[in-house]
Design an enzyme around this catalytic site. Sequence first.
Site, PDB file in Angstrom:
ATOM      1  N   LYS A 159       0.838  -1.216   0.000  1.00  0.00           N
ATOM      2  CA  LYS A 159       0.000   0.000   0.000  1.00  0.00           C
ATOM      3  C   LYS A 159       0.868   1.259   0.000  1.00  0.00           C
ATOM      4  O   LYS A 159       0.608   2.201  -0.736  1.00  0.00           O
ATOM      5  CB  LYS A 159      -0.922   0.041   1.230  1.00  0.00           C
ATOM      6  CG  LYS A 159      -1.846  -1.136   1.373  1.00  0.00           C
ATOM      7  CD  LYS A 159      -2.769  -0.975   2.573  1.00  0.00           C
ATOM      8  CE  LYS A 159      -2.060  -0.936   3.912  1.00  0.00           C
ATOM      9  NZ  LYS A 159      -1.567  -2.199   4.443  1.00  0.00           N
TER      10      LYS A 159
ATOM     11  N   ARG B 285      -8.964   0.966   9.812  1.00  0.00           N
ATOM     12  CA  ARG B 285      -8.565  -0.443   9.870  1.00  0.00           C
ATOM     13  C   ARG B 285      -9.652  -1.303  10.504  1.00  0.00           C
ATOM     14  O   ARG B 285      -9.544  -2.523  10.496  1.00  0.00           O
ATOM     15  CB  ARG B 285      -7.313  -0.557  10.731  1.00  0.00           C
ATOM     16  CG  ARG B 285      -6.015  -0.762   9.967  1.00  0.00           C
ATOM     17  CD  ARG B 285      -4.933  -0.902  11.015  1.00  0.00           C
ATOM     18  NE  ARG B 285      -3.699  -1.451  10.565  1.00  0.00           N
ATOM     19  CZ  ARG B 285      -2.769  -0.811   9.859  1.00  0.00           C
ATOM     20  NH1 ARG B 285      -2.998   0.377   9.412  1.00  0.00           N
ATOM     21  NH2 ARG B 285      -1.630  -1.386   9.586  1.00  0.00           N
TER      22      ARG B 285
ATOM     23  N   ARG C 117      11.808  -5.899   3.661  1.00  0.00           N
ATOM     24  CA  ARG C 117      11.586  -4.453   3.578  1.00  0.00           C
ATOM     25  C   ARG C 117      12.669  -3.673   4.339  1.00  0.00           C
ATOM     26  O   ARG C 117      12.977  -3.982   5.484  1.00  0.00           O
ATOM     27  CB  ARG C 117      10.206  -4.112   4.161  1.00  0.00           C
ATOM     28  CG  ARG C 117       9.926  -2.639   4.229  1.00  0.00           C
ATOM     29  CD  ARG C 117       8.465  -2.325   4.220  1.00  0.00           C
ATOM     30  NE  ARG C 117       7.735  -2.873   5.345  1.00  0.00           N
ATOM     31  CZ  ARG C 117       6.400  -2.845   5.441  1.00  0.00           C
ATOM     32  NH1 ARG C 117       5.681  -2.317   4.483  1.00  0.00           N
ATOM     33  NH2 ARG C 117       5.797  -3.350   6.489  1.00  0.00           N
TER      34      ARG C 117
ATOM     35  N   ARG D 137      11.962  -1.880  10.222  1.00  0.00           N
ATOM     36  CA  ARG D 137      11.011  -1.415  11.238  1.00  0.00           C
ATOM     37  C   ARG D 137      10.926  -2.421  12.385  1.00  0.00           C
ATOM     38  O   ARG D 137      10.952  -3.622  12.145  1.00  0.00           O
ATOM     39  CB  ARG D 137       9.621  -1.284  10.594  1.00  0.00           C
ATOM     40  CG  ARG D 137       9.352   0.073  10.032  1.00  0.00           C
ATOM     41  CD  ARG D 137       8.130   0.098   9.170  1.00  0.00           C
ATOM     42  NE  ARG D 137       6.965  -0.595   9.697  1.00  0.00           N
ATOM     43  CZ  ARG D 137       5.793  -0.638   9.080  1.00  0.00           C
ATOM     44  NH1 ARG D 137       5.629  -0.005   7.929  1.00  0.00           N
ATOM     45  NH2 ARG D 137       4.771  -1.280   9.596  1.00  0.00           N
TER      46      ARG D 137
ATOM     47  N   ARG E  71       0.464  -9.059  13.368  1.00  0.00           N
ATOM     48  CA  ARG E  71      -0.163  -8.060  12.489  1.00  0.00           C
ATOM     49  C   ARG E  71      -1.054  -8.738  11.458  1.00  0.00           C
ATOM     50  O   ARG E  71      -2.130  -8.240  11.136  1.00  0.00           O
ATOM     51  CB  ARG E  71       0.917  -7.215  11.797  1.00  0.00           C
ATOM     52  CG  ARG E  71       1.455  -6.121  12.679  1.00  0.00           C
ATOM     53  CD  ARG E  71       2.795  -5.621  12.221  1.00  0.00           C
ATOM     54  NE  ARG E  71       2.774  -4.985  10.927  1.00  0.00           N
ATOM     55  CZ  ARG E  71       3.834  -4.872  10.125  1.00  0.00           C
ATOM     56  NH1 ARG E  71       4.994  -5.381  10.486  1.00  0.00           N
ATOM     57  NH2 ARG E  71       3.733  -4.264   8.973  1.00  0.00           N
TER      58      ARG E  71
HETATM   59  P1  ADP Z   1       1.237  -2.255   8.048  1.00  0.00           P
HETATM   60  O1  ADP Z   1       0.040  -1.880   7.233  1.00  0.00           O
HETATM   61  O2  ADP Z   1       2.288  -2.875   7.240  1.00  0.00           O
HETATM   62  O3  ADP Z   1       0.901  -2.993   9.312  1.00  0.00           O
HETATM   63  P2  ADP Z   1       1.506   0.449   9.007  1.00  0.00           P
HETATM   64  O4  ADP Z   1       2.709   1.306   8.911  1.00  0.00           O
HETATM   65  O5  ADP Z   1       0.283   0.869   8.292  1.00  0.00           O
HETATM   66  O6  ADP Z   1       1.989  -0.967   8.538  1.00  0.00           O
HETATM   67  O7  ADP Z   1       1.099   0.252  10.536  1.00  0.00           O
HETATM   68  C1  ADP Z   1       2.036  -0.117  11.511  1.00  0.00           C
HETATM   69  C2  ADP Z   1       1.359  -0.228  12.865  1.00  0.00           C
HETATM   70  O8  ADP Z   1       0.803   1.050  13.234  1.00  0.00           O
HETATM   71  C3  ADP Z   1       0.190  -1.189  12.954  1.00  0.00           C
HETATM   72  O9  ADP Z   1       0.594  -2.515  13.179  1.00  0.00           O
HETATM   73  C4  ADP Z   1      -0.584  -0.601  14.148  1.00  0.00           C
HETATM   74  O10 ADP Z   1       0.050  -0.937  15.354  1.00  0.00           O
HETATM   75  C5  ADP Z   1      -0.411   0.892  13.950  1.00  0.00           C
HETATM   76  N1  ADP Z   1      -1.515   1.470  13.151  1.00  0.00           N
HETATM   77  C6  ADP Z   1      -1.423   1.986  11.903  1.00  0.00           C
HETATM   78  N2  ADP Z   1      -2.622   2.402  11.477  1.00  0.00           N
HETATM   79  C7  ADP Z   1      -3.501   2.158  12.481  1.00  0.00           C
HETATM   80  C8  ADP Z   1      -4.895   2.347  12.643  1.00  0.00           C
HETATM   81  N3  ADP Z   1      -5.656   2.866  11.670  1.00  0.00           N
HETATM   82  N4  ADP Z   1      -5.462   1.965  13.807  1.00  0.00           N
HETATM   83  C9  ADP Z   1      -4.733   1.435  14.797  1.00  0.00           C
HETATM   84  N5  ADP Z   1      -3.411   1.204  14.705  1.00  0.00           N
HETATM   85  C10 ADP Z   1      -2.786   1.565  13.563  1.00  0.00           C
END
Ligand code: ADP
Length: 223
Positions: free
Chosen positions: A13, A88, A123, A156, A167
């Site tokens: 994404k 999410r 990554r 990360r 996740r």
């Molecule tokens: P990925 O989609 O690969 O998990 P992101 O960078 O989008 O990576 O998100 C990393 C982390 O940030 C998630 O595992 C969560 O802990 C937190 N996070 C991101 N977006 C949200 C959200 N909309 N609601 C709750 N936690 C979030």
Amino acid sequence: MILIFLGPPGVGKGTISAKMVERFGVVQISSGDLLRATIQLGYEEGIEAKMYMDRGNLVPDSIVNKMINERIAKPDCKNGFILDGYPRTVKQAIDLEGMGVNVDKVLSFVLDDSELVGRISGRRICKRCGFIYNTRTNPTKEIDVCDNCQGELFLRDDDRPEAVMQRLDVHREKTAKLIEYYGKKKMIATIDASGTSDEVFERCMQTIKEAGYCDCGVTSLTQ
Ligand code: ADP
């Protein structure tokens, strides 16, 4: 135009959003990036968020919603934006509606779990410019050094194997319901996320054009 990018971790994404930004100058709002910035700045909310993120769990809505609400109020969002990683959960989707945001289309990226895990473990991100590489599919010329700005690359914390499995589980449990929610509203388009990022990007373009959005505020998408 307002788009939502949905999909499991590692599906690409962020990479596709970055391509949209580069090509069309649209604004990308990544909840993960916003959270990581909050952590880096040492804010209290960031310290709390990091505990959840490092374990692969969702950060509480109170923190995420406030952050998104503030971001979309900025002037650069007036002509539309891509939400990457938010909402999410169904609760967050309803909260987003409460913020007065009318979403045009939801792109749901799909890919096999085995491929996802491979992409995540490879990554690497540039500390300086944020460019995303992959040791397998898009390596740097020199190991762990950014091709663009010579910044140092990092993995990360939540890309380590323990957090990755969590996740993926959280995604399956929470986000599947979100896909159903937007599906019922007939807002969703499924994007096959296999292949190169250029191929996936072209599929997205096709979907956006088919949805007829090119003439309503995103004319540059036709160029
Ligand atoms: P990925 O989609 O690969 O998990 P992101 O960078 O989008 O990576 O998100 C990393 C982390 O940030 C998630 O595992 C969560 O802990 C937190 N996070 C991101 N977006 C949200 C959200 N909309 N609601 C709750 N936690 C979030």
